[in-house]
Design a protein around this motif. Structure first.
Motif, short mmCIF file in Angstrom:
data_model
loop_
_atom_site.label_atom_id
_atom_site.label_comp_id
_atom_site.label_asym_id
_atom_site.label_seq_id
_atom_site.Cartn_x
_atom_site.Cartn_y
_atom_site.Cartn_z
N THR A 5 0.84 -1.19 0.00
CA THR A 5 0.00 0.00 0.00
C THR A 5 0.87 1.24 0.00
N PHE A 6 0.54 2.17 -0.89
CA PHE A 6 1.20 3.48 -0.83
C PHE A 6 0.22 4.46 -0.23
N PHE A 7 0.75 5.36 0.58
CA PHE A 7 -0.12 6.16 1.42
C PHE A 7 0.49 7.55 1.54
N ILE A 8 -0.29 8.56 1.19
CA ILE A 8 0.20 9.93 1.31
C ILE A 8 -0.57 10.62 2.41
N THR A 9 0.14 11.35 3.28
CA THR A 9 -0.56 12.15 4.29
C THR A 9 0.36 13.28 4.73
N HIS A 10 -0.23 14.24 5.42
CA HIS A 10 0.57 15.29 6.02
C HIS A 10 0.45 15.28 7.54
N HIS A 11 -0.19 14.21 8.08
CA HIS A 11 -0.41 14.16 9.52
C HIS A 11 0.39 13.04 10.17
N LEU A 12 1.26 13.42 11.10
CA LEU A 12 2.12 12.42 11.73
C LEU A 12 1.34 11.41 12.53
N ASP A 13 0.20 11.86 13.13
CA ASP A 13 -0.57 10.88 13.89
C ASP A 13 -1.10 9.77 12.99
N GLU A 14 -1.43 10.14 11.74
CA GLU A 14 -1.88 9.11 10.79
C GLU A 14 -0.73 8.19 10.41
N VAL A 15 0.44 8.77 10.20
CA VAL A 15 1.62 7.95 9.90
C VAL A 15 1.85 6.98 11.04
N TYR A 16 1.82 7.53 12.23
CA TYR A 16 2.12 6.73 13.43
C TYR A 16 1.12 5.58 13.55
N ALA A 17 -0.15 5.88 13.30
CA ALA A 17 -1.18 4.87 13.49
C ALA A 17 -1.25 3.86 12.36
N PHE A 18 -0.80 4.22 11.20
CA PHE A 18 -1.13 3.42 10.03
C PHE A 18 0.07 2.84 9.28
N ALA A 19 1.13 3.64 9.13
CA ALA A 19 2.21 3.25 8.20
C ALA A 19 3.15 2.22 8.81
N ASP A 20 3.75 1.42 7.91
CA ASP A 20 4.79 0.49 8.34
C ASP A 20 6.16 1.10 8.12
N CYS A 21 6.18 2.07 7.26
CA CYS A 21 7.48 2.61 6.86
C CYS A 21 7.23 3.97 6.24
N MET A 22 8.10 4.89 6.50
CA MET A 22 7.85 6.26 6.09
C MET A 22 9.01 6.74 5.23
#
Ligand SMILES: Nc1ncnc2c1ncn2[C@@H]1O[C@H](COP(=O)(O)OP(=O)(O)OP(=O)(O)O)[C@@H](O)[C@H]1O
Ligand SMILES: Nc1ncnc2c1ncn2[C@@H]1O[C@H](COP(=O)(O)OP(=O)(O)OP(=O)(O)O)[C@@H](O)[C@H]1O
Ligand SMILES: [Mg+2]
Ligand SMILES: [Mg+2]
Lengths: 220, 259, 311, 259, 220
Positions: free
Chosen positions: A165-182
């Motif tokens: 999954t590729f995922f674009i966001t500007h919110h770190l809380d979303e990164v923290y909650a969702f991403a495996d790798c940034m």
């Protein structure tokens, strides 16, 4: 395995120049870069909606893609339900997902009758229902409230397990909650400055600090 | 609820009636101002003539045959114009070839090749052919215009979700082409009808409104002339109304809101 | 039968008859053929005719050019033009209609061409037969100070007369009947046929309609054509003797819309049958007139000898 | 850069030439198939006739007068149709009154009231009037359709930022109406031209293409007939081209992308 | 002073019923409610874009309004600059603001050539340039990167001083950084459950906790 080979793409300014990268085969990869630096453009290149000037994208040919566009892009003349079924006729899966999202009522409306957040949820639903091999999520949680967002993240995590999954966001809380790798990208032409894996996220605050330390935006 | 709808309908009918009355008054005033029965027949005379004619079988036969002829040409024009528009958008070379042809069709005066058409066609089919020629370029232009303005964002959605051509046509092209096609169909109906009748006046197949118009003009039967003109206009309005209802029904059964 | 160009059915007793296709134009030139058409419809005619009743000369011209018809009834000038344009593949066999032009007025002041002096006359047909004929007659009678106001259509001229915008007009049949039926104050002042006779010579008349035949057809079907001429002459005679009955037939075969109109127009249409030398002598001065006025009106050159059919 | 543009233009001309040649070949084949000079003139003869005529002053006068007449009617039709469309959208009562009138205008056969118009107008202005009648309802329909589809979201922007009516017209209505109006203008140009010439054939004002067409038809001068038809078609194409260039220029100077 | 008087509004479900509220005369007021519960609808009612079924909005008549819609709503046929000038001809202010936002280059593009974040910034610029008496910002920071967001927040804070601003968001960090007061709304029909003022925000974490404590979404 999806990889980019010496990609060059420019609009007025050069967005990518000889950009090469090989993505892992699974997991949720967050692309983190300033506005207007070319994240959406990268998606378009990978999806074949745009052609790079030179270079090529490898490994996308036979993959089915599920996409949440930055705008909702629902068909305005179809109701939410019809929008979903246009992508996959599987009624049971559709009903199941709608229930998981709690959209039983709103799904019957037409896009112009929905609130921004509901439209967004329908977009996400559409991507999930199609169930592609690779997911492209361009700021999927825009306009979705905090509680709903957490619920959706946990649904997504469950359903995207084992996929890329590729995922674009500007919110770190979303990164923290969702991403495996940034992937932190910066500069014009854009380049990967830093890759942070889940195990190094620690907490949101520390993530925030990490990013500040590498000051990805200092070249703005 | 039901009662209020009925009341609304009643209101609408009353209003339509008022409008009709208004225009009939205008006509009556014209009649008074002109003051020559040969030039303008009075609404009353025309009504009487109409009433008399409506009692006879041939009246309805004439109408039926004229309608049949012209609607045939119209439907062909719609279909072929639409197909040509689609193909010309898809294949540029076809556009290059078709575009001048459409200009020729649009611009060339019927009088020029009436001899040709008379040789190749029966008098019966010439009005069909002319209304066909009237409708086709309008549909062609509007379909091309509509296709040019199809939302590329939505086409990208179709591309990433790998929709079949059929699905794309149903879900993306049709709803967006619809208003353009509907406008073309509405707009050209009256024109086709008028051009068809005008051709009937020249080619005069025996059961035809055009023939009747011609005869009443030669023999200066102004009431008759106006009565047939009224028939043409009323039929055109009925056709337009019918088309509007048909279009609305198609639209509402298939999809709700088409921007 | 709702075919536009009416094809008369010939069901029975046709064995051994020659098949002949024929085109007739609605209006005066077709009136003489009504009885023949009726006979044909009943199977009593000597040939087996397929008759097309066309709405306009154009339609008949197209059929002649395309050799779809063997025999056609046409305006005389069109016959000459077609003769040239088809490199002489048709012949004219008979004159069937004489002058159908009339001068109408409201009032009672015109009794001869000379009375027109100083008046204004309205007419249509600029650049066509009516203008050339009228001009010719005026010139020959030395009436020089007539103002001619040209209008676009005969119907417009009729309207102008009816609404009082014009007092003196030139109109052909059947428009003239239209005027006379709706407007009782109009009066037929001059008959062009008569004027022609007075001007050109007692024996001459003004030929307006004729019967033409394809040369190809003639080569193989001379007898059939002779039969036709015989029958047609009969038909014309019948029309003259039995106008009421003919009027009914004219309505039946859709040559004119109503029997009353046909009856009314009948005496003004000058239906005749004229062939052989007489025909040639009638046509030639007329063509000469047209040619002098505008060579194009007869197809650039005067028709030669082989244009005229001889028995 | 400059050279490649020039090359591109050359290419385009060559392609247009090829298309023209293609259609001339089709014509020539028609000529052979039909085999009657009276029915179809050969392209060669027509070219010769055109060439001969083009050397004479009256040829250009005829063209000029016809053009003037018809373009006048066309421009009026465009203007009045647009204004009527706007007003009818704004005031419902006007719509109720105008709509049937437009239907009548669209549907009533010219033949029926040519007598009337002949009485009221000079022969010279009838072709203008008829092409006016041709254009107006098309513009009317398209403007109404366009106004119905104006983006309400953007109108809300204008409302909250308190734009004047003028600003709304410039920035919101015009750009969105543009494609509809452009389509109507393009579509109706050919039709107006054809209807105008057809009326000239009937009404035959002295310096007019219609008059020439009529003469050459009466005298069966097929080459002349085709030559004048070619003039009509070529002029129509030139007008259309001119209009397209004009529209593009207006659009590009005022605003770039109009969806 | 703007106040709502016994407002009722419903689409299928009742969004507002006899809803009354009086807003303060200045400050940045954040409306915090779940997706699809009627925040945007409230804005539309106050702006007069929608009519309430009963009740009325008081005090809005003579006020000039600056609005950032939930969608960008830029005019697609005008460039960014033209979009701005359409709202206020003041060139110098315009230039000044563009410079403050750092959009000198991107502002010349047309909306369909801009990235999502830049379009959003142009929307905000438009509202600032018009300089209304009341500001309505419906999720203004969507798609804007973190660094840019901070910059914009500080610009806004400076420029909105002394004015009344309504602000919708789903991100607590934005509330913490930007709002003076937070209205937590919940339920159908929507009702104000809690008002938290800036002095009680303490920190993001504690804001998050406060919200959780009142569990505004527990009736979902
Ligand atoms: N069609 C286009 N024409 C011209 N420039 C374009 C076009 N599409 C994108 N750009 C430019 O390319 C750059 C990158 O755009 P892109 O949409 O990829 O940004 P992004 O990283 O997705 O930003 P955001 O986070 O704001 O969505 C932007 O500066 C944009 O102006
Ligand atoms: N035109 C309409 N027709 C029918 N229902 C509508 C319409 N507009 C809004 N609604 C409904 O009203 C409710 C509130 O919508 P609104 O846009 O105000 O939500 P919101 O609070 O802004 O949500 P979000 O945070 O997702 O933007 C939604 O459930 C929506 O479906
Ligand atoms: Mg983007
Ligand atoms: Mg909202």
């Amino acid at each position: 395995m999806i990889s980019l080979e010496r990609i060059t793409k420019s609009y007025e300014k050069e967005l990518y120049k000889d950009f090469s990268y090989t993505f892992p085969t699974e997991g949720i990869i967050c692309l983190f870069a300033p506005s207007g630096y070319g994240k959406t453009t990268l998606f378009r290149l990978m999806l074949g909606l745009d052609k790079p000037e030179t270079g090529r994208v490898i490994g996308m040919d036979k993959l089915r893609t599920s996409v949440v566009f930055q705008e909702d892009r629902l068909l305005p003349w179809l109701s939410g339900k019809e929008n979903l079924l246009a992508v996959n006729q599987d009624e049971t899966l559709c009903e199941e997902l709608i229930e998981e999202f709690g959209l039983q009522e709103d799904i019957l409306k037409y896009p112009d009758q929905m609130s921004g957040g509901i439209r967004r949820q329908v977009s996400i639903l559409r991507a999930l229902l199609y169930d592609g091999d690779v997911f492209f999520l361009d700021e999927p949680f825009q306009a979705i409230d905090i509680v709903k967002r957490e619920e959706i993240i946990s649904i997504l995590k469950k359903r995207l397990r084992g996929k890329l999954t590729f995922f674009i966001t500007h919110h770190l809380d979303e990164v923290y909650a969702f991403a495996d790798c940034m992937l932190i990208l910066q500069g014009t032409p854009l380049q990967v400055k830093q890759t942070i894996y889940r195990e190094d996220f620690c907490s949101i605050e520390c993530l925030y600090e990490k990013i500040n330390r590498y000051s990805p935006y200092c070249d703005l | 609820m039901n009662r209020s709808i009925m009341k609304n309908k009643q209101k609408k009918y009353i209003r339509s009636l008022c409008v009709a009355l208004f225009w009939i008054c205008v006509w009556q005033i014209c009649y008074w101002v002109v003051g020559h029965e040969v030039l303008v027949a009075s609404p009353f005379d025309v009504g009487k003539t109409l009433w008399k004619n409506a009692g006879e079988a041939w009246f309805w036969q004439v109408i039926f045959h004229s309608l049949l002829r012209i609607v045939k040409g119209y439907l062909f024009g719609i279909a072929i114009g639409a197909v040509a528009g689609v193909l010309a958008t898809k294949y540029y070379i076809l556009y290059e070839l078709l575009y001048p042809m459409m200009s020729i069709v649009k611009a060339s005066p019927v009088a020029s090749f009436i001899l040709l058409t008379l040789v190749w066609m029966k008098t019966d089919s010439i009005p069909s052919f002319i209304s066909f020629l009237m409708v086709m370029p309008i549909m062609f232009t509007n379909v091309m215009e509509g296709l040019k303005r199809v939302d590329t964002d939505l086409l990208e959605v179709a591309q990433v979700y790998r929709w079949s051509l059929w699905k794309k046509i149903c879900f993306i092209y049709c709803p967006q082409l619809w208003p353009y096609m509907a406008a073309a169909a509405t707009m050209s109906l009256g024109l086709a009808w008028k051009a068809g009748v005008a051709t009937e006046v020249i080619a005069s197949p025996s059961f035809s409104i055009g023939h009747k118009l011609r005869d009443s003009k030669i023999y200066m039967e102004t009431a008759e002339l106006f009565a047939w003109t009224a028939v043409v206009i009323i039929l055109s309005m009925l056709l337009e109304k019918g088309l509007a209802i048909l279009l609305r029904r198609i639209q509402s059964t298939s999809r709700r809101k088409i921007r | 039968g709702c075919q536009p160009s009416k094809v008369e059915d010939t069901a029975m007793e046709n064995v051994g008859k020659a098949k002949v296709s024929m085109a007739v134009i609605k209006g005066p030139t077709g009136m003489g053929a009504a009885y023949l058409m009726e006979q044909n419809a009943q199977g009593l005619s000597k040939n087996d005719y397929t008759v097309t009743v066309a709405a306009s000369p154009d339609e008949v011209a197209a059929k002649v050019i395309n050799k779809e018809v063997d025999i056609a009834m046409l305006p005389t000038n069109l016959a000459a033009v077609l003769y040239q344009k088809t490199q002489g593949s048709i012949e004219v066999a008979a004159v069937n209609t004489l002058g159908v032009l009339y001068l109408l007025e409201k009032g009672d002041s015109i009794h001869s061409l000379a009375d027109l002096s100083g008046k204004t006359v309205s007419m249509a047909g600029q650049g066509a037969v009516p203008q050339y004929v009228f001009q010719y007659l005026l010139d020959k009678n030395q009436v020089t100070d007539v103002t001619i106001q040209y209008m676009t259509e005969h119907a417009e001229v009729a309207t102008a007369l009816a609404t009082g915008q014009a007092d003196i007009v030139v109109l052909p049949e059947p428009n003239m009947s239209g005027v006379l039926m709706s407007d009782t104050s109009a009066r037929v002042a001059l008959d062009f046929n008569q004027l022609w006779a007075e001007t050109v010579g007692e024996e001459s008349s003004l030929p307006m309609g004729c019967v033409v035949v394809q040369k190809d057809f003639l080569e193989n079907n001379k007898e059939a054509f002779e039969l036709f001429l015989e029958e047609y002459e009969n038909s014309v005679l019948f029309a003259k003797e039995e106008p009421e009955q003919t009027a009914q037939l004219i309505q039946k075969h859709e040559i004119l819309p109503k029997a009353e109109i046909a009856l009314k127009a009948f005496p003004n249409c000058n239906i005749v049958y004229m062939d052989g030398i007489l025909m040639k002598e009638t046509l030639e001065p007329f063509y000469e007139l047209l040619w002098n006025a505008n060579p194009k009106a007869v197809g650039e050159t005067m028709p030669d000898e082989s244009f005229y059919y001889e028995k």
